[in-house]
Design an enzyme around this catalytic site. Structure first.
Site, PDB file in Angstrom:
ATOM      1  N   ASP A  92       0.635  -1.223  -0.073  1.00  0.00           N
ATOM      2  CA  ASP A  92      -0.116   0.124   0.078  1.00  0.00           C
ATOM      3  C   ASP A  92       0.911   1.282   0.096  1.00  0.00           C
ATOM      4  O   ASP A  92       2.098   1.153   0.153  1.00  0.00           O
ATOM      5  CB  ASP A  92      -1.076  -0.281   1.319  1.00  0.00           C
ATOM      6  CG  ASP A  92      -0.274   0.024   2.566  1.00  0.00           C
ATOM      7  OD1 ASP A  92       1.126   0.397   2.534  1.00  0.00           O
ATOM      8  OD2 ASP A  92      -0.868  -0.184   3.620  1.00  0.00           O
ATOM      9  N   ASP A 271      -7.314  -7.218   1.518  1.00  0.00           N
ATOM     10  CA  ASP A 271      -6.270  -7.448   2.419  1.00  0.00           C
ATOM     11  C   ASP A 271      -7.092  -7.127   3.709  1.00  0.00           C
ATOM     12  O   ASP A 271      -7.988  -6.233   3.938  1.00  0.00           O
ATOM     13  CB  ASP A 271      -5.242  -6.769   2.231  1.00  0.00           C
ATOM     14  CG  ASP A 271      -5.355  -5.341   2.580  1.00  0.00           C
ATOM     15  OD1 ASP A 271      -4.967  -4.856   3.702  1.00  0.00           O
ATOM     16  OD2 ASP A 271      -5.883  -4.379   1.541  1.00  0.00           O
TER      17      ASP A 271
END
Length: 376
Positions: A92, A271
């Site tokens: 990320d 996720d």
């Protein structure tokens, strides 16, 4: 990166596919275990690879930037070599972590100044240096720098934030185009849809992101406290716009039920820290509902944690034994619980894929959602 759609469910928007990267193939739908600081917390790399067996894991740019620091990772030859992981990795951009530091950060057009939770030092993230940081980390899939808005969020703030995220995306795209890969494999860039829980903003953002023609797209700013129904409504809106021939990644989601409902809406990738974090607190996910293994009711229950054999990992321990490990604070208890939860999440996505290919995903999903919505 190459994405191939293999099958679609006739009664929902669910699809099965595959993502090919330089580090291997990811079969979708997929759940990515979260490896925040170059490790999936509580799991030995051997167990992660052999027992849980995920196609891909996630690393966190914010945490890796602070510790061990990206220069160390670059010297090691990238995150794969640093942590001895040979399969794909997604990172990320740190936007969510910056969002969570609301009392210790300042957002402006240029970027975000924030205070480290480690030592109190100040740092500055910009769209450009976040791309550079992710180059050094070396994940197969990297994310745009965005602002994750809180819930609830004022419409005017959500709109301003969305447009700033779009402007930041333009800067990310320029930096991504001009910065060379540092290792002997390619990286794929995903932009992120924002817009809080406002349908018109989500539509506008999805159309803007889709127009960039990226190889994959992400949906951010959900699972931040909004009711599940609002999450599903926003996901449905966004998936109706994002291209069908590109993978869709819903960031930070969620419970097993959240995963199945969003798969039905057309999401491919997920996720969440929930399976590992909840495991360390004694909360186990199963196909029949959730278990708080610390409860006294399991004290003399010698049945297996997962007697139905839904997961494919080797967690053949009794509930009584696992409860004992938690009561005496043995690390093994948290390890067993973590492996179990991750194994269940991975089983759930692989079974969903099988059901999509077989054409009976929707009816199976409805049954599973009903079963899992119980406290045992």
């Amino acid at each position: 990166m190459k994405f191939e759609r293999i099958a679609s469910d006739p009664n929902s928007k669910a699809r099965a596919g595959s993502i090919t990267t330089d580090h291997g193939v990811v079969e979708t739908p997929i759940f990515m275990p979260v490896g925040t600081a170059a490790t999936v917390k509580g799991v030995h790399q051997r167990d992660l690879e052999q027992e849980i067996n995920p196609d891909i894991i996630l690393g966190n740019t914010y945490h890796l930037y602070l510790r061990p620091q990206t220069d160390i990772i670059e010297k090691a030859g990238g995150l794969h070599k640093f942590m001895n992981w040979k399969r794909p990795i997604l990172t990320d951009s740190g936007g969510y972590q910056v969002y969570s530091l609301s009392a210790n950060r300042k957002i402006k057009e240029e970027g975000v100044k924030f205070k480290s939770h480690v030592d109190g030092s100040y740092h500055f993230f910009t769209p450009e240096n976040v791309i550079d940081i992710q180059r050094k980390i070396g994940a197969d899939i990297i994310m745009a720098f965005d602002e994750c808005t809180p819930y609830p969020c004022d419409y005017r703030y959500a709109k301003r934030s969305m447009h700033m995220t779009h402007r930041w995306l333009e800067r990310c795209l320029i930096q991504n185009e001009k910065s060379p890969f540092l290792y002997d494999y390619t990286q794929t860039f995903f932009p992120i849809v924002q817009g809080s829980t406002y349908k018109d903003l989500r539509l506008q953002s999805a159309e803007y992101i889709a127009s960039k023609g990226a190889e994959g797209n992400a949906i951010g700013g959900l699972s931040v406290g909004e009711p599940a129904e609002e999450m599903y409504a926003m996901t449905e809106v966004v998936c109706s716009v994002l291209p069908e021939d590109k993978p869709r990644y819903l960031m930070g989601v969620g419970t097993p039920i959240n995963l199945l409902e969003n798969v039905a809406l057309g999401v491919d990738m997920f996720d969440c820290v929930m399976p590992t974090r909840n495991a360390r607190n004694g909360m186990l996910f199963t196909a029949e509902g959730t278990i708080n293994i610390k409860n006294k009711k399991w004290e003399d229950d010698f049945s297996m944690i997962d007697p139905a054999g839904y997961t494919f990992v080797d967690t053949d321990y009794s509930k009584a034994y696992l409860r004992h490990l938690f009561k005496v604070n043995e690390m093994l208890g948290k390890q067993i619980a973590t492996i179990h939860n991750l194994g269940f999440y991975l089983w759930l996505m692989r079974e969903a894929r099988k059901r999509i290919i077989a054409g009976d995903f929707y009816s199976w999903k409805e049954k599973m959602v009903k079963n899992m919505d119980k406290r045992l």
